[in-house]
Motif scaffolding. Structure first.
Motif, PDB file in Angstrom:
ATOM      1  N   PRO A   8      14.349   6.617  -0.728  1.00 40.47           N
ATOM      2  CA  PRO A   8      14.622   5.280  -0.172  1.00 40.47           C
ATOM      3  C   PRO A   8      13.407   4.653   0.513  1.00 40.47           C
ATOM      4  O   PRO A   8      13.197   3.441   0.419  1.00 40.47           O
ATOM      5  CB  PRO A   8      15.747   5.548   0.844  1.00 40.47           C
ATOM      6  CG  PRO A   8      16.428   6.769   0.337  1.00 40.47           C
ATOM      7  CD  PRO A   8      15.334   7.606  -0.242  1.00 40.47           C
ATOM      8  N   VAL A  52      11.101   3.438  -2.262  1.00 40.81           N
ATOM      9  CA  VAL A  52      11.668   2.233  -2.899  1.00 40.81           C
ATOM     10  C   VAL A  52      11.466   1.016  -2.003  1.00 40.81           C
ATOM     11  O   VAL A  52      11.101  -0.069  -2.470  1.00 40.81           O
ATOM     12  CB  VAL A  52      13.166   2.443  -3.201  1.00 40.81           C
ATOM     13  CG1 VAL A  52      13.815   1.122  -3.617  1.00 40.81           C
ATOM     14  CG2 VAL A  52      13.354   3.481  -4.290  1.00 40.81           C
ATOM     15  N   MET A  53      11.686   1.192  -0.688  1.00 41.69           N
ATOM     16  CA  MET A  53      11.496   0.086   0.248  1.00 41.69           C
ATOM     17  C   MET A  53      10.036  -0.377   0.250  1.00 41.69           C
ATOM     18  O   MET A  53       9.755  -1.584   0.200  1.00 41.69           O
ATOM     19  CB  MET A  53      11.911   0.530   1.665  1.00 41.69           C
ATOM     20  CG  MET A  53      11.796  -0.571   2.713  1.00 41.69           C
ATOM     21  SD  MET A  53      12.453  -0.073   4.323  1.00 41.69           S
ATOM     22  CE  MET A  53      11.293   1.230   4.775  1.00 41.69           C
ATOM     23  N   ALA A 107       9.222  -2.084  -3.105  1.00 40.43           N
ATOM     24  CA  ALA A 107       9.836  -3.414  -3.181  1.00 40.43           C
ATOM     25  C   ALA A 107       9.028  -4.423  -2.364  1.00 40.43           C
ATOM     26  O   ALA A 107       8.834  -5.572  -2.792  1.00 40.43           O
ATOM     27  CB  ALA A 107      11.276  -3.347  -2.680  1.00 40.43           C
ATOM     28  N   ILE A 137      13.389  -7.054  -8.680  1.00 41.22           N
ATOM     29  CA  ILE A 137      13.251  -6.025  -7.647  1.00 41.22           C
ATOM     30  C   ILE A 137      14.614  -5.455  -7.267  1.00 41.22           C
ATOM     31  O   ILE A 137      14.793  -4.237  -7.146  1.00 41.22           O
ATOM     32  CB  ILE A 137      12.541  -6.590  -6.404  1.00 41.22           C
ATOM     33  CG1 ILE A 137      11.107  -6.993  -6.747  1.00 41.22           C
ATOM     34  CG2 ILE A 137      12.542  -5.575  -5.262  1.00 41.22           C
ATOM     35  CD1 ILE A 137      10.382  -7.705  -5.633  1.00 41.22           C
ATOM     36  N   SER A 167      15.757  -1.656  -7.968  1.00 41.58           N
ATOM     37  CA  SER A 167      16.136  -0.834  -6.816  1.00 41.58           C
ATOM     38  C   SER A 167      17.558  -0.303  -6.972  1.00 41.58           C
ATOM     39  O   SER A 167      17.843   0.852  -6.639  1.00 41.58           O
ATOM     40  CB  SER A 167      16.019  -1.649  -5.520  1.00 41.58           C
ATOM     41  OG  SER A 167      14.699  -2.112  -5.317  1.00 41.58           O
ATOM     42  N   ILE A 199      17.550   2.552  -9.560  1.00 41.28           N
ATOM     43  CA  ILE A 199      16.980   3.774  -8.969  1.00 41.28           C
ATOM     44  C   ILE A 199      17.976   4.414  -8.008  1.00 41.28           C
ATOM     45  O   ILE A 199      18.192   5.636  -8.022  1.00 41.28           O
ATOM     46  CB  ILE A 199      15.658   3.450  -8.239  1.00 41.28           C
ATOM     47  CG1 ILE A 199      14.589   3.013  -9.237  1.00 41.28           C
ATOM     48  CG2 ILE A 199      15.169   4.666  -7.449  1.00 41.28           C
ATOM     49  CD1 ILE A 199      13.329   2.474  -8.593  1.00 41.28           C
ATOM     50  N   GLY A 200      18.597   3.585  -7.178  1.00 45.76           N
ATOM     51  CA  GLY A 200      19.593   4.098  -6.236  1.00 45.76           C
ATOM     52  C   GLY A 200      20.786   4.719  -6.942  1.00 45.76           C
ATOM     53  O   GLY A 200      21.293   5.775  -6.526  1.00 45.76           O
TER      54      GLY A 200
END
Length: 201
Positions: free
Chosen positions: A155, A158-159, A162, A176, A180, A183-184
């Motif tokens: 996470p 990813v943050m 992004a 985006i 995301s 992926i999550g």
């Protein structure tokens, strides 16, 4: 608060529905700057004050609201209302959210020429714009710290990715959000399978 198959639907007292309406009506009436401004106020109201939602739930609802077509504030209100009181809760929060701007815009349309040419109104709007930036920054800090607090690598990556994709490379926000979300979703499937194998062994 959700209904489950085979159980009688839960009744929601009028006081709770009235509180939902007045809360969303007040937030919508006195919030300027769009959905990104109203989200932290909803969080403060429904998580910290009323304790109707958990912090994790609010983060999930915000992500879903942002990924759903339409106004972020309305989407978030629908999800919160549904989570608290089902379909009727969603209807109540929608009404509470859309009614203030409808009334305000109706009044402004009547006095449009005055508002457009008023120097004082322009100064007020500039001041509001500065305040909106501060509130949005507060959203980023609070929600970002929630992600960092969990100390999960994916996470956080990813943050960061992004942020770089949006700010540095000007990637479309929709792309985006979709990336995301994928992926999550894959990460959740991986974790559930891993946990399932761990329980079987």
């Amino acid at each position: 608060m959700n209904n489950h198959p085979g159980t009688a639907p839960k009744k929601h007292p009028p006081k709770q529905l009235w509180k939902l309406f007045t809360s969303t009506f007040t937030l919508s009436a006195f919030t300027f700057g769009g959905g990104y401004v109203i989200i932290p106020l909803m969080r403060k109201k429904f998580v910290e004050q009323l304790h109707w939602l958990e912090e994790e739930e609010m983060l999930d609802l915000t992500a879903i609201a942002q990924a759903t077509p339409g106004a972020l504030a309305v989407n978030a209100a629908i999800l919160i209302g549904y989570r608290v009181a089902g379909i009727i809760g969603a209807l109540v929060t929608v009404l509470g959210t859309v009614l203030p701007p409808l009334l305000i815009l109706s009044v402004i349309s009547v006095f449009y020429d005055f508002f457009r040419n008023s120097y004082l109104v322009n100064l007020v709007l500039k001041g509001m714009a500065a305040g909106v930036i501060a509130v949005i920054f507060d959203v980023v800090v609070n929600m970002g710290s929630d992600v960092l607090r969990k100390k999960e690598l994916l996470p956080i990556l990813v943050m960061a990715a992004a942020f770089l994709a949006s700010v540095v490379f000007s990637v479309n926000v929709v792309a985006i959000i979709v990336a995301s979300g994928l992926i999550g979703g894959l990460y959740s499937v991986y974790k559930s399978r891993k946990d399932g194998k761990g329980m079987q062994s």
